[in-house]
Design an enzyme around this catalytic site. Structure first.
Site, PDB file in Angstrom:
ATOM      1  N   GLY A  41       0.493  -1.050  -1.125  1.00 56.86           N
ATOM      2  CA  GLY A  41       0.073  -1.736  -2.352  1.00 56.86           C
ATOM      3  C   GLY A  41       0.728  -1.279  -3.638  1.00 56.86           C
ATOM      4  O   GLY A  41       0.869  -2.053  -4.578  1.00 56.86           O
ATOM      5  N   ASP A  96      -2.461   1.460  -6.379  1.00 55.87           N
ATOM      6  CA  ASP A  96      -2.690   0.138  -6.972  1.00 55.87           C
ATOM      7  C   ASP A  96      -4.125  -0.042  -7.456  1.00 55.87           C
ATOM      8  O   ASP A  96      -4.367  -0.386  -8.605  1.00 55.87           O
ATOM      9  CB  ASP A  96      -2.296  -0.983  -5.981  1.00 55.87           C
ATOM     10  CG  ASP A  96      -2.972  -0.837  -4.615  1.00 55.87           C
ATOM     11  OD1 ASP A  96      -3.724   0.140  -4.402  1.00 55.87           O
ATOM     12  OD2 ASP A  96      -2.742  -1.707  -3.747  1.00 55.87           O
ATOM     13  N   ASP A  99     -11.232   1.392  -5.550  1.00 52.16           N
ATOM     14  CA  ASP A  99     -12.389   0.515  -5.306  1.00 52.16           C
ATOM     15  C   ASP A  99     -13.580   1.371  -4.860  1.00 52.16           C
ATOM     16  O   ASP A  99     -14.274   1.944  -5.701  1.00 52.16           O
ATOM     17  CB  ASP A  99     -11.985  -0.526  -4.260  1.00 52.16           C
ATOM     18  CG  ASP A  99     -13.050  -1.587  -4.007  1.00 52.16           C
ATOM     19  OD1 ASP A  99     -14.010  -1.682  -4.785  1.00 52.16           O
ATOM     20  OD2 ASP A  99     -12.925  -2.337  -3.018  1.00 52.16           O
ATOM     21  N   GLY A 101     -13.375   4.190  -3.443  1.00 51.15           N
ATOM     22  CA  GLY A 101     -12.987   5.573  -3.695  1.00 51.15           C
ATOM     23  C   GLY A 101     -12.665   6.355  -2.427  1.00 51.15           C
ATOM     24  O   GLY A 101     -12.158   7.473  -2.492  1.00 51.15           O
ATOM     25  N   LEU A 104      -8.676   7.292  -2.130  1.00 49.61           N
ATOM     26  CA  LEU A 104      -8.167   8.343  -3.023  1.00 49.61           C
ATOM     27  C   LEU A 104      -8.885   9.670  -2.792  1.00 49.61           C
ATOM     28  O   LEU A 104      -8.290  10.736  -2.958  1.00 49.61           O
ATOM     29  CB  LEU A 104      -8.271   7.902  -4.482  1.00 49.61           C
ATOM     30  CG  LEU A 104      -7.093   7.032  -4.916  1.00 49.61           C
ATOM     31  CD1 LEU A 104      -7.333   6.427  -6.293  1.00 49.61           C
ATOM     32  CD2 LEU A 104      -5.782   7.843  -4.928  1.00 49.61           C
ATOM     33  N   LYS A 127     -11.790  -0.725  -9.936  1.00 48.48           N
ATOM     34  CA  LYS A 127     -12.929  -1.619  -9.696  1.00 48.48           C
ATOM     35  C   LYS A 127     -14.160  -0.733  -9.528  1.00 48.48           C
ATOM     36  O   LYS A 127     -14.494  -0.328  -8.411  1.00 48.48           O
ATOM     37  CB  LYS A 127     -12.706  -2.437  -8.411  1.00 48.48           C
ATOM     38  CG  LYS A 127     -11.558  -3.421  -8.510  1.00 48.48           C
ATOM     39  CD  LYS A 127     -11.723  -4.606  -7.566  1.00 48.48           C
ATOM     40  CE  LYS A 127     -11.652  -4.239  -6.115  1.00 48.48           C
ATOM     41  NZ  LYS A 127     -11.566  -5.441  -5.237  1.00 48.48           N
ATOM     42  N   ASP A 155      -1.994  -7.240  -1.501  1.00 48.65           N
ATOM     43  CA  ASP A 155      -1.874  -8.309  -0.505  1.00 48.65           C
ATOM     44  C   ASP A 155      -3.214  -8.856  -0.047  1.00 48.65           C
ATOM     45  O   ASP A 155      -4.265  -8.267  -0.259  1.00 48.65           O
ATOM     46  CB  ASP A 155      -1.170  -7.767   0.737  1.00 48.65           C
ATOM     47  CG  ASP A 155      -2.093  -6.844   1.541  1.00 48.65           C
ATOM     48  OD1 ASP A 155      -2.676  -5.925   0.937  1.00 48.65           O
ATOM     49  OD2 ASP A 155      -2.256  -7.062   2.761  1.00 48.65           O
TER      50      ASP A 155
HETATM   51  P1  5GP Z   1     -10.992   2.101  -1.607  1.00 43.71           P
HETATM   52  O1  5GP Z   1     -10.722   3.093  -0.515  1.00 43.71           O
HETATM   53  O2  5GP Z   1     -11.051   2.726  -2.984  1.00 43.71           O
HETATM   54  O3  5GP Z   1     -12.179   1.225  -1.319  1.00 43.71           O
HETATM   55  O4  5GP Z   1      -9.840   1.045  -1.564  1.00 43.71           O
HETATM   56  C1  5GP Z   1      -8.654   1.236  -2.101  1.00 43.71           C
HETATM   57  C2  5GP Z   1      -7.615   0.378  -1.430  1.00 43.71           C
HETATM   58  O5  5GP Z   1      -8.133  -0.862  -0.975  1.00 43.71           O
HETATM   59  C3  5GP Z   1      -6.569   0.052  -2.442  1.00 43.71           C
HETATM   60  O6  5GP Z   1      -5.510   0.929  -2.286  1.00 43.71           O
HETATM   61  C4  5GP Z   1      -6.146  -1.333  -2.074  1.00 43.71           C
HETATM   62  O7  5GP Z   1      -5.046  -1.262  -1.217  1.00 43.71           O
HETATM   63  C5  5GP Z   1      -7.305  -1.915  -1.344  1.00 43.71           C
HETATM   64  N1  5GP Z   1      -8.029  -2.826  -2.228  1.00 43.71           N
HETATM   65  C6  5GP Z   1      -9.165  -2.603  -2.920  1.00 43.71           C
HETATM   66  N2  5GP Z   1      -9.514  -3.672  -3.636  1.00 43.71           N
HETATM   67  C7  5GP Z   1      -8.565  -4.591  -3.408  1.00 43.71           C
HETATM   68  C8  5GP Z   1      -8.338  -5.925  -3.895  1.00 43.71           C
HETATM   69  O8  5GP Z   1      -9.093  -6.506  -4.694  1.00 43.71           O
HETATM   70  N3  5GP Z   1      -7.216  -6.550  -3.441  1.00 43.71           N
HETATM   71  C9  5GP Z   1      -6.343  -5.972  -2.573  1.00 43.71           C
HETATM   72  N4  5GP Z   1      -5.289  -6.670  -2.212  1.00 43.71           N
HETATM   73  N5  5GP Z   1      -6.524  -4.728  -2.095  1.00 43.71           N
HETATM   74  C10 5GP Z   1      -7.625  -4.057  -2.514  1.00 43.71           C
HETATM   75 MG    MG Z   2      -3.689   0.596  -1.672  1.00 46.94          MG
END
Ligand code: 5GP
Ligand code: MG
Length: 172
Positions: A41, A96, A99, A101, A104, A127, A155
């Site tokens: 991403g 990118d 969300d 977390g 990361l 987010k 994507d």
């Molecule tokens: P987390 O582990 O913080 O929930 O998610 C992070 C990853 O989920 C980001 O690196 C991203 O690749 C993907 N992601 C989270 N939200 C979105 C979104 O709205 N659109 C897309 N395409 N990927 C997302």
């Molecule tokens: Mg990502």
């Protein structure tokens, strides 16, 4: 699935990327920086931001994915190891979207295990609505609502990464 509202056009994105780079330049001055991008991403974000950085920069990537369709699964697979040594270096993780977390949080722990000299995190989009793990983020481009976005590297089932803008994905 179709492309819905455009949240950020390419002009707004470039302006934000330049602002982030300006802050990073201020914070690190001439210190050599190891940028670790999370694939796939962040590939366009990394490519754009490094061109505004003025210090000596090394670039490396980690491949991982936590999304199945459009829901965060909480299961993250890390596919490849870093080529550059992290020990003692000033490291900046570039991602990118932050969300839930989970991603990361895990990557940060993995990198901290390798004893960097310092570690900061830069995300293009935050987010905060569905956060499940608190992650200390140092640079945030845009704060976005709880919508699924695509474009500028991000994507939906591997598509739409090439869009020069960031848009909301919508059911047809
Ligand atoms: P987390 O582990 O913080 O929930 O998610 C992070 C990853 O989920 C980001 O690196 C991203 O690749 C993907 N992601 C989270 N939200 C979105 C979104 O709205 N659109 C897309 N395409 N990927 C997302
Ligand atoms: Mg990502």
């Amino acid at each position: 699935m179709i492309i819905g509202n455009v949240l950020f056009d390419s002009h707004e994105i470039q302006k934000t990327v330049r602002t982030l780079a300006f802050k990073i330049n201020e914070d690190y001055k001439e210190r050599e920086l190891l940028i670790i991008g999370l694939l796939k991403g962040s590939f366009i974000f990394v490519a754009d931001i490094v061109r505004y950085l003025k210090m000596p920069v090394l670039v490396d990537f980690i491949t991982l994915s936590s999304y199945i369709e459009t829901a965060s699964s909480g299961e993250i697979s890390i596919h490849c190891n870093l080529k550059e040594s992290v020990r003692g270096r000033d490291v900046l993780i570039v991602e990118d979207i932050l969300d839930s977390g989970f991603t990361l949080d895990i990557v940060r722990e993995k990198i901290l295990d390798k004893s960097p000299g310092s570690l900061k995190i830069c995300v293009l989009m935050d987010k905060p609505v569905k956060r499940k793990r608190a992650v200390p983020v140092d640079y945030v481009g845009f704060t976005v609502p709880d919508v699924f976005v695509v474009g500028y590297g991000t994507d939906y089932n591997e598509k739409f990464r090439n869009l020069p803008y960031i848009a909301e994905l919508r059911a047809e």
